[in-house]
Design a protein around this motif. Structure first.
Motif, PDB file in Angstrom:
ATOM      1  N   GLN A 326      -8.510  -4.118  -1.182  1.00 52.27           N
ATOM      2  CA  GLN A 326      -7.299  -3.376  -0.832  1.00 52.27           C
ATOM      3  C   GLN A 326      -6.909  -3.552   0.635  1.00 52.27           C
ATOM      4  O   GLN A 326      -5.866  -3.037   1.060  1.00 52.27           O
ATOM      5  CB  GLN A 326      -7.493  -1.887  -1.135  1.00 52.27           C
ATOM      6  N   MET A 327      -7.707  -4.262   1.418  1.00 50.15           N
ATOM      7  CA  MET A 327      -7.440  -4.411   2.846  1.00 50.15           C
ATOM      8  C   MET A 327      -6.426  -5.531   3.088  1.00 50.15           C
ATOM      9  O   MET A 327      -6.771  -6.671   3.390  1.00 50.15           O
ATOM     10  CB  MET A 327      -8.750  -4.666   3.601  1.00 50.15           C
ATOM     11  N   LYS A 328      -5.163  -5.193   2.932  1.00 44.00           N
ATOM     12  CA  LYS A 328      -4.068  -6.130   3.119  1.00 44.00           C
ATOM     13  C   LYS A 328      -3.444  -5.909   4.493  1.00 44.00           C
ATOM     14  O   LYS A 328      -3.092  -4.785   4.848  1.00 44.00           O
ATOM     15  CB  LYS A 328      -3.002  -5.947   2.040  1.00 44.00           C
ATOM     16  N   VAL A 329      -3.311  -6.994   5.256  1.00 43.96           N
ATOM     17  CA  VAL A 329      -2.716  -6.902   6.586  1.00 43.96           C
ATOM     18  C   VAL A 329      -1.306  -6.340   6.484  1.00 43.96           C
ATOM     19  O   VAL A 329      -0.514  -6.752   5.632  1.00 43.96           O
ATOM     20  CB  VAL A 329      -2.705  -8.283   7.264  1.00 43.96           C
ATOM     21  N   GLY A 330      -0.993  -5.378   7.352  1.00 45.99           N
ATOM     22  CA  GLY A 330       0.310  -4.737   7.347  1.00 45.99           C
ATOM     23  C   GLY A 330       0.306  -3.389   6.654  1.00 45.99           C
ATOM     24  O   GLY A 330       1.130  -2.525   6.977  1.00 45.99           O
ATOM     25  N   ARG A 331      -0.610  -3.192   5.698  1.00 44.25           N
ATOM     26  CA  ARG A 331      -0.756  -1.869   5.088  1.00 44.25           C
ATOM     27  C   ARG A 331      -1.309  -0.899   6.117  1.00 44.25           C
ATOM     28  O   ARG A 331      -2.103  -1.274   6.984  1.00 44.25           O
ATOM     29  CB  ARG A 331      -1.734  -1.921   3.914  1.00 44.25           C
ATOM     30  N   THR A 332      -0.952   0.365   6.008  1.00 40.95           N
ATOM     31  CA  THR A 332      -1.559   1.356   6.888  1.00 40.95           C
ATOM     32  C   THR A 332      -2.949   1.707   6.380  1.00 40.95           C
ATOM     33  O   THR A 332      -3.291   1.475   5.208  1.00 40.95           O
ATOM     34  CB  THR A 332      -0.714   2.629   6.961  1.00 40.95           C
ATOM     35  N   GLY A 333      -3.747   2.290   7.255  1.00 38.80           N
ATOM     36  CA  GLY A 333      -5.070   2.729   6.845  1.00 38.80           C
ATOM     37  C   GLY A 333      -5.012   3.721   5.708  1.00 38.80           C
ATOM     38  O   GLY A 333      -5.836   3.675   4.781  1.00 38.80           O
ATOM     39  N   ASN A 334      -4.041   4.632   5.736  1.00 37.80           N
ATOM     40  CA  ASN A 334      -3.924   5.636   4.683  1.00 37.80           C
ATOM     41  C   ASN A 334      -3.506   5.014   3.355  1.00 37.80           C
ATOM     42  O   ASN A 334      -3.941   5.467   2.284  1.00 37.80           O
ATOM     43  CB  ASN A 334      -2.931   6.729   5.094  1.00 37.80           C
ATOM     44  N   GLU A 335      -2.668   3.977   3.396  1.00 42.28           N
ATOM     45  CA  GLU A 335      -2.291   3.290   2.160  1.00 42.28           C
ATOM     46  C   GLU A 335      -3.499   2.577   1.559  1.00 42.28           C
ATOM     47  O   GLU A 335      -3.698   2.588   0.330  1.00 42.28           O
ATOM     48  CB  GLU A 335      -1.174   2.288   2.452  1.00 42.28           C
ATOM     49  N   ILE A 336      -4.301   1.955   2.397  1.00 42.98           N
ATOM     50  CA  ILE A 336      -5.508   1.276   1.918  1.00 42.98           C
ATOM     51  C   ILE A 336      -6.483   2.276   1.329  1.00 42.98           C
ATOM     52  O   ILE A 336      -7.068   2.055   0.262  1.00 42.98           O
ATOM     53  CB  ILE A 336      -6.151   0.488   3.074  1.00 42.98           C
ATOM     54  N   LEU A 337      -6.673   3.404   2.015  1.00 46.36           N
ATOM     55  CA  LEU A 337      -7.576   4.451   1.523  1.00 46.36           C
ATOM     56  C   LEU A 337      -7.129   4.954   0.158  1.00 46.36           C
ATOM     57  O   LEU A 337      -7.942   5.054  -0.778  1.00 46.36           O
ATOM     58  CB  LEU A 337      -7.614   5.606   2.521  1.00 46.36           C
TER      59      LEU A 337
END
Length: 458
Positions: A326-337
């Motif tokens: 789920q660690m996609k560049v540009g996503r926020t940390g909260n979106e990844i979480l």
């Protein structure tokens, strides 16, 4: 046969863990070994090359965020947080007033960086002359109220800056938090080789600490192992950014935020599951690792580790896979979480995610993916975008029922990953383990003839 949601989730989790187990069976991680640090002069040359590479990228960063200049100013022993990533290896602190200025678009034959070390206040006129000559309209300073890596400017120094610059230039001061975050969070390419060596050293130290070389059941305490790790680093001229945590895992371990409590000193016994949280510091870099170990009874082998513990570890490995995917560049940390937790729950796994950037600092610059007590999202820092060319500590835990002990236990794990630009260019997952990840328990072995009068509680 009609399956309800809980049954589907159970089998999804079971199949995921089984698949992970099958894949991991062929994984061959490098054998960990200790790495000796080079002489101090050579260390300084290595670090300064990294610093020069990062500094040379500052004009591009300023342009990216629409800023004309970056001002980092501090007094001795009251340094801006960013100073420690901008300084040269032979600088141990700022001296008197140390002021750094970086320009986005310097005119011909004009340097992009300036440095003043001043105790009389004469540097302010020179600074104003540079700003005037370069027609600067915006000057970034590090005074954000909530992001540590962009809020290192001391309040008294801010007053001095405003007075020294005068009204015209003071009105040009702006806060751009991503400037400090991206500068500190972006790793120079040359660091990769040494970061892997540091990780290898961490693994080697944990492997030795969690062995019969250090632990004698019924005699050794968790505190003994903590201090052994500290002493081992000291002997090798390394240090650490926090005192190591070593604990015996039972049904109460990690029920509350571990940062709020100091692990108790406990006697290690046969049948104990052990946990370590350990990070070393060298060459301006920091690591962060958590592993698990099991204390075999006399004469036991790897085959005697309770299967419930093995499955708990494998389930933790599965959650690592989920998070990295789920660690996609540009996503926020909260979106990844959020995405990772949703996938975790859909696979029937119970756990928590609290991962963070690592590098210049143990908890370094960039977005957080949760905190131990913030699983719904992290305010402000969780809303930062994930950057490429950075390092992360994949820190998390799963809760798993161990049938052999009739108890549910927490299985905390932590390994560091690094950005792989070549993999990203191929379209593959760019996050690679620095050296590997724990997929088997460290084992403390005891000869069959040893006494078994000391047994674990579980």
């Amino acid at each position: 046969m009609k399956l309800d949601i809980r049954t589907v989730a159970f089998f999804s989790s079971l199949f995921a863990v089984a698949a992970a187990h099958e894949n991991q069976a062929t994984t061959k991680w490098p054998t960990p070994e200790y790495h000796t640090l080079p002489p101090l002069r050579e260390q300084a040359e290595i670090q300064d090359a990294w610093t020069q590479e990062r500094r040379d990228n500052i004009p591009k960063l300023l342009t990216k965020y629409g800023i004309d200049a970056w001002l980092v100013s501090q007094r001795e022993y009251a340094e801006d947080t960013a100073f420690w990533s901008l300084k040269w290896a032979q600088e141990f602190s700022s001296r008197r007033r140390t002021t750094l200025l970086f320009l986005a678009n310097p005119s011909d034959d004009t340097p992009y960086s300036y440095k003043w070390v001043d105790n009389k206040g004469t540097m302010w006129a020179e600074l104003r002359d540079v700003l005037e000559a370069q027609n600067v309209e915006s000057i970034a300073i590090n005074n954000h109220s909530l992001i540590a890596f962009s809020s290192g400017l001391h309040a008294g120094e801010l007053e001095a800056i405003r007075e020294g610059l005068g009204e015209k230039w003071a009105s040009s001061l702006v806060a751009e938090p991503m400037l400090g975050v991206e500068y500190i969070g972006t790793m120079p390419a040359g660091r990769a080789e040494w970061y892997r060596r540091l990780q290898s050293t961490v693994w080697a130290a944990i492997s030795e600490a969690f062995s019969e070389k250090v632990i004698t059941p019924g005699t050794t305490t968790t505190d003994d192992v903590r201090w052994w790790l500290r002493e081992k680093l000291q002997q090798m001229n390394y240090t650490t950014w926090f005192h190591p945590d070593v604990m015996i895992v039972d049904e109460t371990t990690w029920e509350s935020d571990p940062i709020q409590t100091d692990p108790p000193r406990r006697l290690i016994r046969y049948g104990d599951m052990l946990h370590v949280d350990f990070g070393l510091t060298a060459l301006g870099l920091n690591t962060d690792t958590q592993h698990l170990a099991y204390v075999l009874h006399p004469g036991q082998t790897e085959d005697d580790v309770p299967q419930g513990l093995i499955e708990g570890l494998k389930k933790g490995n599965r959650l690592q896979d989920i998070l990295i995917s789920q660690m996609k560049v540009g996503r926020t940390g909260n979106e990844i979480l959020k995405a990772a937790l949703e996938q975790m729950h859909n696979e029937g796994i119970e756990g928590k995610i609290y991962s963070h950037p690592v590098g210049d600092w143990g908890h370094s610059a960039g977005p957080l993916f949760g905190m131990f007590d913030l699983q719904e999202g992290v305010p402000v820092i969780g809303d930062l975008p994930l950057l490429s060319n950075t390092y992360y500590s994949i820190e998390l835990m799963v809760r798993h029922f161990v049938p052999e002990w009739n108890k549910s236990l927490n299985f905390p794990l932590e390994e560091d990953v690094m950005w792989d630009g070549d993999a990203a260019a191929r379209g593959d997952n760019p996050w690679k383990w620095a050296i590997g990840r724990q997929e088997k328990f460290h084992l403390i072995r005891t000869p069959a003839e040893a006494s078994e009068n000391i047994r674990g509680d579980l």
